[in-house]
Scaffold this motif. Structure first.
Motif, PDB file in Angstrom:
ATOM      1  N   ARG A  18       0.835  -1.211   0.000  1.00 52.60           N
ATOM      2  CA  ARG A  18       0.000   0.000   0.000  1.00 52.60           C
ATOM      3  C   ARG A  18       0.858   1.244   0.000  1.00 52.60           C
ATOM      4  NH1 ARG A  18      -3.159  -2.649   3.626  1.00 52.60           N
ATOM      5  NH2 ARG A  18      -2.194  -1.612   5.378  1.00 52.60           N
ATOM      6  N   TYR A  22       1.131   4.244  -2.937  1.00 55.95           N
ATOM      7  CA  TYR A  22       0.931   5.676  -2.683  1.00 55.95           C
ATOM      8  C   TYR A  22       2.170   6.480  -3.059  1.00 55.95           C
ATOM      9  CZ  TYR A  22      -3.231   4.342  -0.066  1.00 55.95           C
ATOM     10  OH  TYR A  22      -4.440   3.835   0.294  1.00 55.95           O
ATOM     11  N   GLN A  25       2.632   6.850  -6.912  1.00 54.93           N
ATOM     12  CA  GLN A  25       1.704   7.758  -7.576  1.00 54.93           C
ATOM     13  C   GLN A  25       2.272   9.177  -7.652  1.00 54.93           C
ATOM     14  OE1 GLN A  25      -1.925   7.470  -5.379  1.00 54.93           O
ATOM     15  NE2 GLN A  25      -2.623   5.633  -6.453  1.00 54.93           N
TER      16      GLN A  25
END
Length: 122
Positions: A18, A22, A25
């Motif tokens: 996760r 993030y 991105q």
């Protein structure tokens, strides 16, 4: 006991995935070509005093430098002026920022003839 360790390991892997998603991105690859102009970040740590000013008024980036060549994947060699020859001239890409040569719109100033009584003609 072994089952608990496996559960913890799976949760750690999921959390890492996760966080990686993030981070990826917002991450972008920055590439500079030789003869590009870049700004150099002079204060990577907060609280360091460089170039005579400290705190809010200290500059974050200084003057545009020319990129001479790429050294490895994330490092660039810069053409430094003679007064900065004591610095190593290879910097990581995180300390560099692309220099925008466009200064924005240029506003032409008109000279206004102001009379003695502080009035002027339009």
């Amino acid at each position: 006991m072994k089952e608990k360790v496996e559960v913890i390991h799976k949760r750690l892997i999921a959390a890492q995935d996760r966080q990686r998603k993030y981070a990826d991105q917002s991450r972008k690859d920055v590439l500079f070509k030789p003869r590009d102009k870049v700004l150099l970040k002079i204060s990577p740590l907060k609280g360091l005093s460089r170039f005579g000013k400290n705190g809010k008024l200290s500059p974050r980036y200084i003057r545009p430098f020319e990129v001479l060549r790429q050294v490895g994947k994330v490092a660039y060699e810069l053409a430094l002026p003679p007064q900065m020859q004591h610095l190593h001239n290879v910097f990581q890409v995180s300390l560099l920022k692309k220099y925008n040569t466009d200064a924005g719109p240029v506003i032409e100033l008109e000279l206004v003839d102001i009379h003695q009584d502080l009035s002027y003609m339009e």
